[in-house]
Motif scaffolding. Structure first.
Motif, PDB file in Angstrom:
ATOM      1  N   THR A   1      -1.478  12.770 -30.672  1.00 59.08           N
ATOM      2  CA  THR A   1      -1.443  12.989 -29.223  1.00 59.08           C
ATOM      3  C   THR A   1      -2.308  11.959 -28.504  1.00 59.08           C
ATOM      4  OG1 THR A   1      -1.134  15.368 -29.583  1.00 59.08           O
ATOM      5  CG2 THR A   1      -1.809  14.666 -27.383  1.00 59.08           C
ATOM      6  N   LEU A   2      -1.722  11.289 -27.511  1.00 64.30           N
ATOM      7  CA  LEU A   2      -2.438  10.303 -26.707  1.00 64.30           C
ATOM      8  C   LEU A   2      -3.090  10.991 -25.506  1.00 64.30           C
ATOM      9  CD1 LEU A   2       0.255   7.484 -26.764  1.00 64.30           C
ATOM     10  CD2 LEU A   2      -1.788   7.645 -28.179  1.00 64.30           C
ATOM     11  N   THR A   3      -4.134  10.395 -24.978  1.00 67.70           N
ATOM     12  CA  THR A   3      -4.873  10.993 -23.873  1.00 67.70           C
ATOM     13  C   THR A   3      -4.469  10.366 -22.538  1.00 67.70           C
ATOM     14  OG1 THR A   3      -6.771  11.397 -25.311  1.00 67.70           O
ATOM     15  CG2 THR A   3      -7.169  11.459 -22.933  1.00 67.70           C
ATOM     16  N   PRO A   4      -3.971  11.169 -21.575  1.00 70.44           N
ATOM     17  CA  PRO A   4      -3.610  10.643 -20.253  1.00 70.44           C
ATOM     18  C   PRO A   4      -4.849  10.380 -19.407  1.00 70.44           C
ATOM     19  CG  PRO A   4      -3.276  13.007 -20.310  1.00 70.44           C
ATOM     20  CD  PRO A   4      -3.703  12.604 -21.700  1.00 70.44           C
ATOM     21  N   ILE A   5      -4.735   9.437 -18.472  1.00 73.26           N
ATOM     22  CA  ILE A   5      -5.864   9.044 -17.613  1.00 73.26           C
ATOM     23  C   ILE A   5      -5.386   9.010 -16.159  1.00 73.26           C
ATOM     24  CG2 ILE A   5      -7.536   7.221 -17.077  1.00 73.26           C
ATOM     25  CD1 ILE A   5      -7.194   6.285 -20.009  1.00 73.26           C
ATOM     26  N   LEU A   6      -6.187   9.544 -15.257  1.00 75.68           N
ATOM     27  CA  LEU A   6      -5.869   9.519 -13.834  1.00 75.68           C
ATOM     28  C   LEU A   6      -6.039   8.106 -13.282  1.00 75.68           C
ATOM     29  CD1 LEU A   6      -5.241  11.036 -11.160  1.00 75.68           C
ATOM     30  CD2 LEU A   6      -7.713  11.372 -10.920  1.00 75.68           C
ATOM     31  N   GLN A   7      -4.985   7.588 -12.638  1.00 78.17           N
ATOM     32  CA  GLN A   7      -5.024   6.269 -12.007  1.00 78.17           C
ATOM     33  C   GLN A   7      -4.993   6.466 -10.489  1.00 78.17           C
ATOM     34  OE1 GLN A   7      -5.140   2.900 -13.387  1.00 78.17           O
ATOM     35  NE2 GLN A   7      -5.690   2.727 -11.238  1.00 78.17           N
ATOM     36  N   LYS A   8      -6.155   6.286  -9.860  1.00 75.22           N
ATOM     37  CA  LYS A   8      -6.267   6.547  -8.423  1.00 75.22           C
ATOM     38  C   LYS A   8      -5.776   5.355  -7.604  1.00 75.22           C
ATOM     39  CE  LYS A   8     -10.408   9.385  -9.221  1.00 75.22           C
ATOM     40  NZ  LYS A   8     -11.847   9.535  -8.913  1.00 75.22           N
ATOM     41  N   ARG A   9      -4.877   5.659  -6.645  1.00 76.27           N
ATOM     42  CA  ARG A   9      -4.415   4.646  -5.703  1.00 76.27           C
ATOM     43  C   ARG A   9      -4.336   5.276  -4.313  1.00 76.27           C
ATOM     44  NH1 ARG A   9      -0.599   3.221 -10.133  1.00 76.27           N
ATOM     45  NH2 ARG A   9      -1.561   1.510 -11.317  1.00 76.27           N
ATOM     46  N   ARG A  10      -3.564   4.694  -3.395  1.00 77.89           N
ATOM     47  CA  ARG A  10      -3.671   5.099  -2.001  1.00 77.89           C
ATOM     48  C   ARG A  10      -2.644   6.138  -1.544  1.00 77.89           C
ATOM     49  NH1 ARG A  10      -4.135  -0.449  -1.146  1.00 77.89           N
ATOM     50  NH2 ARG A  10      -2.349  -0.498   0.279  1.00 77.89           N
ATOM     51  N   SER A  11      -1.864   6.700  -2.467  1.00 80.90           N
ATOM     52  CA  SER A  11      -0.933   7.748  -2.058  1.00 80.90           C
ATOM     53  C   SER A  11      -1.601   9.109  -1.981  1.00 80.90           C
ATOM     54  CB  SER A  11       0.266   7.815  -3.012  1.00 80.90           C
ATOM     55  OG  SER A  11      -0.150   8.211  -4.294  1.00 80.90           O
ATOM     56  N   VAL A  12      -2.878   9.176  -2.407  1.00 85.29           N
ATOM     57  CA  VAL A  12      -3.698  10.388  -2.246  1.00 85.29           C
ATOM     58  C   VAL A  12      -4.991   9.990  -1.571  1.00 85.29           C
ATOM     59  CG1 VAL A  12      -4.906  12.289  -3.374  1.00 85.29           C
ATOM     60  CG2 VAL A  12      -2.712  11.502  -4.312  1.00 85.29           C
ATOM     61  N   ASN A  13      -5.228  10.552  -0.403  1.00 77.93           N
ATOM     62  CA  ASN A  13      -6.474  10.328   0.342  1.00 77.93           C
ATOM     63  C   ASN A  13      -7.087  11.677   0.672  1.00 77.93           C
ATOM     64  OD1 ASN A  13      -6.217   7.361   0.685  1.00 77.93           O
ATOM     65  ND2 ASN A  13      -4.392   7.935   1.866  1.00 77.93           N
ATOM     66  N   PRO A  14      -8.401  11.728   0.925  1.00 79.16           N
ATOM     67  CA  PRO A  14      -9.003  13.013   1.323  1.00 79.16           C
ATOM     68  C   PRO A  14      -8.288  13.583   2.538  1.00 79.16           C
ATOM     69  CG  PRO A  14     -10.694  11.395   0.828  1.00 79.16           C
ATOM     70  CD  PRO A  14      -9.391  10.644   0.804  1.00 79.16           C
ATOM     71  N   LYS A  15      -8.015  14.891   2.479  1.00 76.68           N
ATOM     72  CA  LYS A  15      -7.298  15.531   3.575  1.00 76.68           C
ATOM     73  C   LYS A  15      -8.134  15.473   4.857  1.00 76.68           C
ATOM     74  CE  LYS A  15      -5.343  19.955   5.042  1.00 76.68           C
ATOM     75  NZ  LYS A  15      -5.225  21.394   4.712  1.00 76.68           N
ATOM     76  N   ALA A  16      -7.472  15.068   5.933  1.00 72.91           N
ATOM     77  CA  ALA A  16      -8.168  14.985   7.213  1.00 72.91           C
ATOM     78  C   ALA A  16      -8.496  16.380   7.727  1.00 72.91           C
ATOM     79  CB  ALA A  16      -7.293  14.260   8.241  1.00 72.91           C
ATOM     80  N   PRO A  17      -9.638  16.550   8.375  1.00 79.37           N
ATOM     81  CA  PRO A  17      -9.997  17.875   8.919  1.00 79.37           C
ATOM     82  C   PRO A  17      -8.951  18.364   9.921  1.00 79.37           C
ATOM     83  CG  PRO A  17     -11.858  16.363   8.992  1.00 79.37           C
ATOM     84  CD  PRO A  17     -10.677  15.547   8.645  1.00 79.37           C
ATOM     85  N   ALA A  18      -8.704  19.657   9.913  1.00 78.38           N
ATOM     86  CA  ALA A  18      -7.699  20.222  10.822  1.00 78.38           C
ATOM     87  C   ALA A  18      -8.165  20.115  12.274  1.00 78.38           C
ATOM     88  CB  ALA A  18      -7.442  21.679  10.455  1.00 78.38           C
TER      89      ALA A  18
END
Length: 336
Positions: free
Chosen positions: A319-336
């Motif tokens: 079993t290989l280990t997956p790694i999170l690759q952070k890019r710009r399609s996820v940003n901190p949610k803006a305050p409501a």
């Protein structure tokens, strides 16, 4: 075309001596070796690869069967296999069945007729392979890649999909998202089931409810991602983030967002799975779970070659280990 007998005649030695010089499998005096090599050069003699393979019972050739090839993930895995074969001095014969069972059987028979040393298989459908296929070739080393529809029959190299999907969903939650949807793969596929389970585990651990309609089934192909995203956008309360269980469906989902006048990362957070090369060139670049595709190909080849020398060992699941690759399609949610 010159033969080994011609070389032996010109060098005034036996054919067995010529063979020993070519294969370096027995001591030959430097003077005789020099005469043989000179005769080989003069006659432009090329040893028969077929004859040599019959002698050592190896063809230095590996077969590879894909049950489909549309997904860029598989082409990148194949590149890893090809590179590994090249570096280890093996040839690769690639066959694609396009999901056709008869074509699968014919391809295996063709590979056997080529006397391949072993076979690698990437299976994308649960019904494309059955254990009886392997039972017909008990002495043939086979390694399944990415996942296997059954266990205990051959070696398997697989991704830890449960962990990868959990990481993906947790990352969305950490960035402040709560209304998170999941575009799954075909739920007859064990890897798709595990990725859906990972999504559910992360949501449950965060005490977040999965809203009705937020689990949309796809088939790991581009169009299904587009269609699933279209359905999610049509809900009374569309999600604010989406985990796509592979990058191909995420690309399809991007198109659905574009047609709706929305943008990934800005209007809806998006995360994929596989980290195909195209992911980094999307607009915006796609956050995804990286699968080590080159390493998958290399490990599969090495496992197959190990199996050639240790045919009596019990089949292994690596079993290989997956790694999170952070890019710009996820940003901190803006305050409501």
């Amino acid at each position: 075309m010159a033969t080994m007998k011609d070389v032996a005649r010109l060098a005034k030695v036996s054919t067995s001596t010529v063979s020993h010089v070519i294969n370096s499998d027995r001591y030959v005096s430097p003077q005789i070796k020099e005469r043989v090599e000179a005769a080989i050069k003069e006659l432009n003699y090329a040893p028969s690869a077929l004859a040599r393979s019959l002698k050592i019972k190896e063809t230095k050739t590996i077969g590879m069967v894909l049950t489909t090839s549309n997904n860029p993930f598989f082409s990148e895995v194949v590149q890893g296999v090809e590179l590994s074969c090249y570096e280890l001095g093996y040839n690769l014969i690639l066959c694609n069945t396009e999901g056709n069972k008869k074509r699968l059987q014919d391809n295996i028979e063709t590979l056997l007729s080529k006397s391949v040393d072993g076979i690698l298989v990437i299976c994308t459908e649960t019904d494309s392979l059955t254990p009886d296929i392997f039972a017909r070739y008990p002495s043939l080393p086979i390694v399944m890649m990415d996942w296997a529809p059954f266990h205990g029959v051959c070696d398997v190299i697989q991704d830890n999909s449960l962990l990868g999907a959990t990481l993906a969903t947790q990352y969305l939650i950490e960035n402040g998202y709560q209304d998170i949807a999941c575009i799954t793969g075909p739920l007859s596929n064990p890897q798709a089931q595990l990725r859906l389970q990972g999504y559910r585990v992360a949501m449950q651990q965060a005490n977040l409810k999965i809203k009705s309609g937020y689990e949309a089934e796809g088939d790991f192909m581009f169009r299904s991602g587009y269609e699933a995203m279209t359905k999610l956008l049509a809900l009374k309360k569309p999600p604010e983030a989406v985990f796509c269980c592979n990058d191909a469906m995420a690309i399809g989902a991007y198109q659905a967002l574009y047609q709706a006048g929305l943008e990934a990362g800005k209007d809806i957070a998006m995360i994929g799975y596989d980290d195909i090369e195209l992911a980094q060139y999307m607009t915006p670049p796609l956050t995804t779970i990286h699968q080590p595709k080159s390493e998958l190909g290399q490990l599969a080849v090495e496992t197959l070659l190990h199996r050639l020398k240790h045919k009596d060992e019990e089949p292994e699941v690596l079993t290989l280990t997956p790694i999170l690759q952070k890019r710009r399609s996820v940003n901190p949610k803006a305050p409501a």
